[in-house]
Design a protein around this motif. Structure first.
Motif, PDB file in Angstrom:
ATOM      1  N   LEU A  86      46.212  31.367  -3.120  1.00 11.01           N
ATOM      2  CA  LEU A  86      45.208  32.436  -3.092  1.00 11.01           C
ATOM      3  C   LEU A  86      45.861  33.757  -2.712  1.00 11.01           C
ATOM      4  O   LEU A  86      45.600  34.795  -3.330  1.00 11.01           O
ATOM      5  N   HIS A  87      46.711  33.682  -1.729  1.00 10.71           N
ATOM      6  CA  HIS A  87      47.414  34.861  -1.250  1.00 10.71           C
ATOM      7  C   HIS A  87      48.215  35.514  -2.382  1.00 10.71           C
ATOM      8  O   HIS A  87      48.120  36.716  -2.618  1.00 10.71           O
ATOM      9  N   CYS A  88      48.956  34.689  -3.098  1.00  4.71           N
ATOM     10  CA  CYS A  88      49.763  35.202  -4.209  1.00  4.71           C
ATOM     11  C   CYS A  88      48.889  35.833  -5.290  1.00  4.71           C
ATOM     12  O   CYS A  88      49.231  36.870  -5.863  1.00  4.71           O
ATOM     13  N   ILE A  89      47.754  35.190  -5.539  1.00  6.05           N
ATOM     14  CA  ILE A  89      46.861  35.718  -6.575  1.00  6.05           C
ATOM     15  C   ILE A  89      46.303  37.067  -6.148  1.00  6.05           C
ATOM     16  O   ILE A  89      46.275  38.018  -6.930  1.00  6.05           O
ATOM     17  N   LEU A  90      45.868  37.131  -4.900  1.00 10.32           N
ATOM     18  CA  LEU A  90      45.295  38.379  -4.406  1.00 10.32           C
ATOM     19  C   LEU A  90      46.336  39.496  -4.404  1.00 10.32           C
ATOM     20  O   LEU A  90      46.016  40.661  -4.625  1.00 10.32           O
ATOM     21  N   LEU A  91      47.579  39.104  -4.178  1.00  6.53           N
ATOM     22  CA  LEU A  91      48.657  40.100  -4.167  1.00  6.53           C
ATOM     23  C   LEU A  91      49.178  40.392  -5.566  1.00  6.53           C
ATOM     24  O   LEU A  91      50.121  41.168  -5.732  1.00  6.53           O
ATOM     25  N   CYS A  92      48.593  39.728  -6.557  1.00  2.50           N
ATOM     26  CA  CYS A  92      49.006  39.917  -7.945  1.00  2.50           C
ATOM     27  C   CYS A  92      50.481  39.618  -8.151  1.00  2.50           C
ATOM     28  O   CYS A  92      51.208  40.395  -8.779  1.00  2.50           O
ATOM     29  N   ASP A  93      50.906  38.500  -7.635  1.00  2.00           N
ATOM     30  CA  ASP A  93      52.296  38.078  -7.829  1.00  2.00           C
ATOM     31  C   ASP A  93      52.319  36.766  -8.616  1.00  2.00           C
ATOM     32  O   ASP A  93      52.361  35.681  -8.041  1.00  2.00           O
ATOM     33  N   PRO A  94      52.268  36.864  -9.934  1.00  2.00           N
ATOM     34  CA  PRO A  94      52.119  35.666 -10.764  1.00  2.00           C
ATOM     35  C   PRO A  94      53.272  34.672 -10.603  1.00  2.00           C
ATOM     36  O   PRO A  94      53.043  33.463 -10.569  1.00  2.00           O
ATOM     37  N   GLU A  95      54.480  35.188 -10.510  1.00  3.67           N
ATOM     38  CA  GLU A  95      55.638  34.294 -10.394  1.00  3.67           C
ATOM     39  C   GLU A  95      55.515  33.432  -9.142  1.00  3.67           C
ATOM     40  O   GLU A  95      55.694  32.204  -9.183  1.00  3.67           O
ATOM     41  N   ALA A  96      55.212  34.095  -8.043  1.00  2.00           N
ATOM     42  CA  ALA A  96      55.102  33.366  -6.778  1.00  2.00           C
ATOM     43  C   ALA A  96      53.965  32.363  -6.844  1.00  2.00           C
ATOM     44  O   ALA A  96      54.090  31.226  -6.367  1.00  2.00           O
ATOM     45  N   ALA A  97      52.861  32.778  -7.448  1.00  2.00           N
ATOM     46  CA  ALA A  97      51.708  31.887  -7.567  1.00  2.00           C
ATOM     47  C   ALA A  97      52.101  30.615  -8.292  1.00  2.00           C
ATOM     48  O   ALA A  97      51.776  29.502  -7.873  1.00  2.00           O
TER      49      ALA A  97
END
Lengths: 245, 245
Positions: free
Chosen positions: A201-212
């Motif tokens: 969720l954190h990665c998505i909210l931060l808009c970091d697709p790779e990390a997600a």
DNA sequence: GGTGGTAAGAGGTCAGACCACCGTGAACTT
DNA sequence: AAGTTCACGGTGGTCTGACCTCTTACCACC
């Protein structure tokens, strides 16, 4: 000279009716949730026996297009997840192994979360957070948590804005439900799942697709490992029988 | 005190019969290609009317499990590709767009070729080369080439040794057949496809999974672009209608 | 304003009849 | 003897009309 004739294709009445109903749906004359005329009326309309109409309806029902409620009537399915039902049916013969399914999940879900991060709107992200919060609230109830877990992953699939991937996800997930229950029952698994979800969720909210994607893969690998543990334990118990769903 | 009763769930006779037949298949009592007893006998065996048996058979037929040949009998389907049939059916309502399908193909096939490179045996790789050679030989015949092209991708999916991914591949590919025909008809596309296939084959033979995936993605992106071109052209012609399969 | 009964209309099931189609083997032709 | 024809039995396909259960809605009753 060689005469070429086309193979005459007989079409049974049942098939004709199926096609006609499909046609009506395609042309938008029938809308999801709408009620069809009663069998007897349909039979009269088509000038055929009720048997034929019933078989057509039965076919469409098991294709997932129609929903038949006894005593009430026949309706066009509201929210169609056609693929999944028949994917479930397909395992009758081709018994997918759990490991194959988990592997496929890694591939599909790794990508859906990637796309979801890139494509989803603020509202969708907010909705995902809501689902996550629910999961936290019900973490003591295994059944409820499983449901919330499912909802979380499903929402991500939706957020990928690719309905093909959504179908694939639903199809797989329904087949792995039993396994998931076993996995989640293992001590500490719920906590682990929550941690992973939080990070995703954190990665998505931060808009970091790779990390997600990376975290999602970790999450599913964790599940994979747990399944493997459980499986090998089963195999010991059951004398080496291959574990399939 | 609140009394809790379980909801009674009725099962129709048809459903019961479906379950019983499924069970027989699962337990291996019925083998692919085998003939079932005639409807009348089944009805008597189950002590039910022929109607019920027929509806069960009809359902299983449209699920792709049984094959009914008029005047001959009912048989268990020989080679089952259950998922794909019903995936096709599903597009009745949820009309997947071509772009969604191509995107999904990139995800699935990028991975199958990766796994295929890592997992396939020498014999499988040799077989793939054979298929490639056939494609070269028939490159002047559009229909034949399309078939060979399909065989090539399908073989790769098989070589991934993951039947879930195979099913997904087949399902998608059948839906994109029409589009593929249009794409392949475009001048130079066959040559391009052959070049891509050759490179993919090369990567697989050299056991370089990463490179294989990369080339496959290039290949599909090429298709994606061509589809996009064709689509926009269609939209101009047809006045901006969204192009769906 | 609930309660419970009832009737209408929907799907579920059945039995029996007849038709269309296929494979087979007997009867016929060559 | 070999090939051809065709009638027959078995199979699925369809129709009819009857009866069942289930759901809903309406209504009389308390």
């Amino acid at each position: 000279m060689k005469l070429k004739f086309q193979k005459i294709e007989r079409q049974t009445i049942t098939e004709t009716i199926i096609d006609q109903i499909k046609e009506k749906i395609l042309q938008g004359e029938l809308k999801p949730g709408q009620q069809l005329p009663p069998e007897r009326v349909l039979a009269e309309t088509f000038s055929v026996g009720r048997t034929s109409v019933r078989e057509a309806i039965r076919a469409l029902q098991y294709m997932g297009v129609l929903e038949v409620r006894c005593g009430e009537g026949t309706f066009l399915t509201e929210n169609l997840s056609l693929l999944s039902d028949h994917f479930k049916a397909s395992y009758i013969i081709r018994q997918y192994s759990v490991m194959e399914l988990v592997e496929a999940r890694k591939i599909i879900e790794g990508e859906t979360v990637y796309l979801a991060t890139k494509r989803s709107s603020k509202e969708e992200k907010e909705a995902l957070k809501q689902i996550f919060d629910v999961a936290i609230r019900v973490q003591d109830d295994v059944a409820a948590f499983l449901k919330a877990d499912f909802a979380f992953h499903k929402k991500i699939a939706e957020m990928s804005h690719n309905s093909v991937l959504q179908e694939f996800f639903t199809a797989m997930r329904e087949l792995t439900l039993e396994e998931n229950l076993e996995v989640i029952k293992k001590t500490g698994q719920i906590q682990k799942a929550i941690a992973f979800h939080e990070e995703i969720l954190h990665c998505i909210l931060l808009c970091d697709p790779e990390a997600a994607r990376r975290v999602m893969l970790d999450h599913l690998e964790n599940i994979e490992n747990t399944v493997q543990e459980l499986t090998s334990r089963h195999m010991e118990q059951e004398g080496g029988l291959e574990k399939t769903i």
